[in-house]
Design an enzyme around this catalytic site. Structure first.
Site, PDB file in Angstrom:
ATOM      1  N   GLY A  71       0.790  -1.220   0.000  1.00  0.00           N
ATOM      2  CA  GLY A  71       0.000   0.000   0.000  1.00  0.00           C
ATOM      3  C   GLY A  71       0.822   1.270   0.000  1.00  0.00           C
ATOM      4  CB  THR A  72       3.817   2.341   1.921  1.00  0.00           C
ATOM      5  OG1 THR A  72       3.218   2.288   3.217  1.00  0.00           O
ATOM      6  CG2 THR A  72       4.812   3.499   1.882  1.00  0.00           C
ATOM      7  CD  GLN A 179      -7.423  -0.927   6.811  1.00  0.00           C
ATOM      8  OE1 GLN A 179      -8.181  -1.859   7.082  1.00  0.00           O
ATOM      9  NE2 GLN A 179      -6.175  -0.884   7.230  1.00  0.00           N
ATOM     10  CG  HIS A 202      -0.395  -6.682   4.797  1.00  0.00           C
ATOM     11  ND1 HIS A 202      -0.639  -6.294   6.092  1.00  0.00           N
ATOM     12  CD2 HIS A 202       0.077  -5.582   4.171  1.00  0.00           C
ATOM     13  CE1 HIS A 202      -0.327  -5.023   6.249  1.00  0.00           C
ATOM     14  NE2 HIS A 202       0.101  -4.563   5.090  1.00  0.00           N
ATOM     15  CB  THR A 238      13.695  -8.727 -10.010  1.00  0.00           C
ATOM     16  OG1 THR A 238      14.862  -8.429 -10.779  1.00  0.00           O
ATOM     17  CG2 THR A 238      13.230 -10.147 -10.306  1.00  0.00           C
ATOM     18  CB  CYS A 325       2.556   2.797   9.579  1.00  0.00           C
ATOM     19  SG  CYS A 325       2.044   1.617   8.317  1.00  0.00           S
TER      20      CYS A 325
END
Length: 379
Positions: A71-72, A179, A202, A238, A325
């Site tokens: 997500g970041t 979310q 995740h 990669t 976070c």
């Protein structure tokens, strides 16, 4: 005693079937998808197939799916990529003050470097008013970014309405839907009315370190990473094939039919709400009508978040004070502050976020423990 895990908005356990699907790409199909030999070609076939499969779930073109590390990175690529592409056209940006830090910090950085950022007001529930978005757009506005669902409070934003306004005014729109996926009904990426949409594996029982950014064709944001021509020259590096296959399978299994059982989790959250509100000096701030069914957030007068987390942890309860976070941070919740609460309450946030593995017995146990923990800390 087995811990009670009430922190599903932070991360979810990797699904066993997803894990098994990933193993061949850590073992036998280990080639680099950019290599021309047989093992590389096998990996390339798997990568191309994964992109097609993700696109089918999202209802997009395969070329509109860019695989990222989560997500970041997806949020950073959306924001900085568009800004670098369009800064010659304008330098005005719009976002909300309740965004995840991976969005908010991007805009704060840009504001320090010559961009004009409008931070939308939110109401007492943390909701953005689409009318305010329309009124904030100028001719030099190049990007609006508003999340689909808030990680701290569960507030579901009126993203389709905001996206429609942006489209009408010719402004690009990004939504962080990390979310949202797996928790709310999903039919097609078109439902967001967005040009860029963030996906994070995740959050719905996929692997950490895997995500995607939907980029509506023909938009081509500038890359953040430079090197090889991976991801059609949009994201060098990669590809993490095993993680990508995990993301793909989790999307296929857990998004169209949400993996979070909303009806059951809403009942659990209501039970916890009742236990919370029975304690004097507590205030529930998450909405049970316009928020995620699995999320209950509340403030506790006379305590602070870190003490509350420690007190619950000693009883075997895994909860959160908001964004994972920011775990360990002494700063009050920026989300709660933006909703108009004073600093001492913004620093007293507890978030319970439930998931498919939670049981009624666990909910009853936490409902019993919570008043005890709060009383102990206040004393």
């Amino acid at each position: 005693m087995q811990p009670i895990y009430f922190d599903y908005n932070a991360t979810t356990p990797l699904d066993r079937g997803v894990k098994e699907a990933m193993i061949p790409y850590l073992d036998t199909i280990f080639g680099n998808p950019s290599s021309v030999h047989q093992l590389g070609r096998d990996a390339r076939v798997a990568l191309d197939s994964a992109r097609e499969r993700c696109a089918r779930v999202l209802g997009s073109k395969a070329s509109e799916v860019v695989f990222t590390s989560g997500g970041t990175e997806s949020n950073n690529l959306a924001i900085f990529g568009v800004v670098r592409l369009l800064e010659g056209r304008g330098r005005h940006l719009i976002t909300s003050p309740t965004e995840h830090h991976s969005v908010l910090h991007c805009f704060q950085y840009l504001a320090r470097n010559g961009f004009d950022v409008t931070y939308l007001n939110v109401d007492a529930n943390g909701r953005v008013d689409p009318v305010q978005v329309a009124e904030s757009i100028r001719k030099e506005t190049i990007l609006v970014s508003v999340m689909a669902a808030n990680n701290e409070t569960g507030m579901i934003q009126p993203v389709p309405e905001i996206g429609a306004i942006c489209r009408q005014k010719g402004v690009l729109f990004h939504t962080d839907a990390s979310q949202f996926f797996g928790k709310e009904p999903f039919a097609s990426i078109c439902q967001f009315n967005a040009d860029l949409v963030t996906v994070c594996a995740h959050k719905f029982h996929g692997p950490k370190g895997a995500g995607a950014l939907f980029i509506k064709s023909p938009l081509l944001p500038h890359p953040l990473l430079f090197g090889g021509g991976h991801e059609n020259e949009r994201r060098a590096g990669t590809e993490n094939l095993a993680a990508i296959l995990g993301l793909t399978m989790a999307l296929e299994q857990f998004v169209r039919d949400p993996v979070f059982p909303a009806e059951r989790l809403r009942k659990f959250a209501e039970q916890l709400r009742e236990a919370t509100e029975s304690v004097p000096g507590t205030q529930v701030i998450s909405s049970n009508k316009s928020g995620l069914a699995n999320t209950l957030s509340f403030l506790v007068e006379g305590c602070d978040s870190i003490a509350l987390m420690a007190g619950l942890d000693l009883e075997g309860v895994c909860a959160s004070s908001g964004s994972a976070c920011s775990a360990g941070s002494l700063e009050p919740s920026h989300v709660v502050s933006a909703m108009g609460y004073p600093r001492h309450l913004a620093n007293a946030l507890v978030r319970f976020s439930l998931g498919r593995e939670n049981t009624r017995t666990e909910v009853e146990r936490v409902a019993e423990l919570l008043p005890i923990v709060i009383k102990r800390l206040r004393n």
